[in-house]
Write a protein that holds these residues in place. Structure first.
Motif, mmCIF file in Angstrom:
data_model
loop_
_atom_site.group_PDB
_atom_site.id
_atom_site.type_symbol
_atom_site.label_atom_id
_atom_site.label_comp_id
_atom_site.label_asym_id
_atom_site.label_seq_id
_atom_site.Cartn_x
_atom_site.Cartn_y
_atom_site.Cartn_z
ATOM 1 N N LYS A 1 0.664 -1.201 0.082
ATOM 2 C CA LYS A 1 -0.047 0.048 0.025
ATOM 3 C C LYS A 1 0.913 1.131 0.018
ATOM 4 C CE LYS A 1 -3.972 2.071 2.259
ATOM 5 N NZ LYS A 1 -3.453 3.278 2.520
ATOM 6 N N VAL A 2 0.857 1.953 -1.075
ATOM 7 C CA VAL A 2 1.685 3.178 -1.293
ATOM 8 C C VAL A 2 0.972 4.551 -1.221
ATOM 9 C CG1 VAL A 2 3.558 4.181 -2.957
ATOM 10 C CG2 VAL A 2 3.304 1.446 -2.568
ATOM 11 N N ASN A 3 1.630 5.470 -0.689
ATOM 12 C CA ASN A 3 1.168 6.898 -0.887
ATOM 13 C C ASN A 3 1.741 7.482 -1.702
ATOM 14 O OD1 ASN A 3 1.020 9.558 -0.116
ATOM 15 N ND2 ASN A 3 0.344 9.049 1.793
ATOM 16 N N SER A 4 1.073 7.715 -2.865
ATOM 17 C CA SER A 4 1.579 7.904 -4.405
ATOM 18 C C SER A 4 2.217 9.689 -3.980
ATOM 19 C CB SER A 4 0.638 7.933 -5.201
ATOM 20 O OG SER A 4 -0.774 8.819 -5.029
ATOM 21 N N ALA A 5 1.337 10.459 -3.184
ATOM 22 C CA ALA A 5 1.881 11.770 -2.970
ATOM 23 C C ALA A 5 3.164 12.015 -2.228
ATOM 24 C CB ALA A 5 0.670 12.470 -2.135
ATOM 25 N N SER A 6 3.487 11.225 -1.197
ATOM 26 C CA SER A 6 4.539 11.330 -0.686
ATOM 27 C C SER A 6 5.785 9.950 -1.084
ATOM 28 C CB SER A 6 4.484 10.898 0.874
ATOM 29 O OG SER A 6 3.935 9.793 1.216
ATOM 30 N N GLN A 7 5.342 9.226 -1.817
ATOM 31 C CA GLN A 7 6.139 8.196 -2.251
ATOM 32 C C GLN A 7 6.657 7.269 -1.096
ATOM 33 O OE1 GLN A 7 7.247 7.351 -6.061
ATOM 34 N NE2 GLN A 7 5.005 7.765 -5.562
ATOM 35 N N THR A 8 5.796 6.895 -0.385
ATOM 36 C CA THR A 8 6.173 6.064 0.910
ATOM 37 C C THR A 8 5.335 4.905 0.901
ATOM 38 O OG1 THR A 8 4.794 7.415 2.275
ATOM 39 C CG2 THR A 8 7.280 8.102 2.221
#
Length: 517
Positions: free
Chosen positions: A350-357
């Motif tokens: 599960k990736v946070n696309s905004a923060s790239q984390t």
């Protein structure tokens, strides 16, 4: 009465003046010599003081390094990694050594409680005379995920005979052998046009067996090792395999006692997925990208869905009611029996696309009871939903999505009749320090035709080498050619509860300025 003539008197005065004039240069010369002597003496004394300071600094620095190395040894000797976050003094104060002393503090990383690999900061100071030097070392547990290839014994688990790496093989990561039972690496480079080993090879033995002969030139070494004659290191310390899979068993159940005796699939809060009895398992993803494990035991089919977004696990037996457990647990699946078939897909993180984390990892360890002889049989491809870019670091944006998988069993076997082109993504560990066998192999390695290529993206850790094919005249005759791709992500971010080597890697080292802490 005699009188001195006026000329004689004048001559006497000239002589006295001459003598006085001669003394002045002598005095100047003496003074010059004295000044130069005093300057030389001063420089000599200053040089002696400087030499002493340098010597004391060097000895103090050596003492600090000795303290750090002893702390690394102390960490290795602990039965379990130190817990908590409080600063530790492993040696109870300053320790005298070689006319000086050293002192050490060990600071657990504040994130250790949730970390797969525990890390520690070692601060060590050394004092000799009036001088003090300090060093700082960051140490982290070493995972078996560090290796693309690892064996305890370089002999066949099937026949006890020799198994050879051959010219068409590619091992694209670190390789190690304990060379137990006197077994050496066997390498046939007779038809090699490129390096078989793409990374460092280490071995406990002092010898490697080559065919047709030992490489003699750098060009010949380069056909075996990417780094040429610098591509291997012999005579290293042995690395013990884990002594059982009990850690994975406990992690899946959520406790070290009270295990079930009834066949079925269990999901406990604080645990993972515990399967009692033999089972076939297919891994897949649903429409929302969640990880699904479909477990078949006889006529009973149990579906377990791990929902990272909702932070829950849902279990359904047949067409029965869905039972939900809060949290995704330890992400360990343990089977007390044999896993008779395993295949499928590992879901994405599960990736946070905004923060790239990465917000939640799709990382799983699947294990059987190693010491009770329980095995895993691979019947088809096992792949990540998104393939990792193994040429880039684990935390590179290109590798944020890819999940991770670890397999642990007495033996992991590719079933007869498996696809000619087979891929297994994950790190595989077979056997233990207390078992007589344990290997990754192909069931029909000596009869499978047409031959194929076995691609492993991860690593293979085994008690003894399992055969995957046979050679004839230096070329593959039956079974598979090995195409092993190292997944460096598994060294830094292995699957949960995947075994560690008992060693610690030095992540960073720093010499501190005097007075810095």
């Amino acid at each position: 009465m005699l009188r001195e003539s006026p000329g004689s008197h004048k001559q006497s005065n000239r002589l006295r003046r001459s003598r006085g004039s001669a003394i002045i240069p002598v005095l100047i010369a003496l003074m010059t010599v004295m000044v130069m002597g005093m300057a030389t003496l001063s420089l000599t004394l200053e040089g002696l003081h400087l030499t002493k300071r340098v010597q004391q600094n060097t000895l103090a620095f050596n003492l600090a390094e000795s303290g750090a190395e002893r702390a690394m040894r102390w960490l290795k000797d602990q039965a379990t990694p130190p817990s908590g976050t409080a600063t530790l003094d492993p040696f109870n104060g300053a320790q005298a050594l070689a006319g000086g002393s050293y002192a050490v503090t060990l600071i657990p990383d504040p994130n250790n409680s949730g970390a797969v690999l525990k890390a520690y900061t070692i601060n060590a100071s050394g004092t000799y005379g009036a001088r003090t030097e300090s060093v700082r070392l960051l140490a982290r547990q070493q995972s078996f995920g560090k290796y693309a290839y690892f064996t305890d014994r370089e002999i066949s688990a099937a026949s006890g005979g020799r198994i050879w790496f051959y010219s068409g093989d590619r091992i694209r990561g670190p390789a190690h052998s304990n060379n137990a039972s006197g077994s050496d690496f066997q390498i046939d480079w007779s038809t090699s046009t490129g390096p078989i080993f793409q990374d460092m090879v280490t071995a406990v033995s002092s010898n490697i067996d080559y065919s047709p002969s030992d490489p003699a030139t750098e060009a010949e070494f380069s056909k075996v090792y990417k780094a040429g004659s610098r591509g291997f290191h012999l005579g290293v310390d042995p690395i013990a395999l884990p002594n059982s899979s009990d850690a994975q068993k406990n992690a899946a159940w959520g406790s070290s006692s009270g295990f079930p005796s009834t066949t079925g699939v269990y999901v406990n809060a604080g645990g993972g997925i515990y399967v009692h009895g033999n089972a076939g398992i297919v891994m897949s993803t649903d429409g929302a990208g969640n990880q699904v494990f479909t477990v078949t035991q006889g006529s009973t089919v149990t579906k377990v869905t791990v929902d990272l977004g909702a932070n829950e696990i849902r279990k359904q037996v047949g067409s029965g009611a869905v039972v939900t457990t809060t949290g995704v647990g330890t992400q360990v699946l343990f089977c007390s029996g044999n896993i008779s078939s395993l295949s499928g897909t590992i879901a994405n993180n599960k990736v946070n696309s905004a923060s790239q984390t990465i917000e939640a990892r799709s990382a799983y360890t699947i294990a059987t009871d190693v010491n009770n002889g329980k095995n895993i049989t691979v019947t088809d491809n096992i792949k990540y939903a998104t393939a990792p870019d193994v040429s880039k670091p684990y935390n590179d944006p290109a590798n944020l999505s890819s999940g991770t998988l670890g397999l642990i069993a007495r033996n992991v076997t590719v079933a007869s009749g498996s696809p000619t082109a087979l891929e297994v993504d994950g790190i595989i560990l077979t056997g233990s320090s207390t078992t007589s066998d344990g290997s990754f192999s192909v069931a029909d390695y000596n009869s499978k035709t047409p031959t194929g290529r076995l691609k492993v993206v991860g690593g293979i850790i085994q008690k003894a080498r399992g055969p995957v094919g046979t050679l004839s005249g230096g070329t593959i005759a039956t079974g598979y050619t090995k195409d092993y791709w190292y997944d460096g992500r598994l060294a830094d971010s292995p699957p949960p509860f995947f075994p560690t080597t008992g060693l610690y890697d030095r992540i960073s080292w720093q010499r501190l300025a005097i007075g810095q802490s």
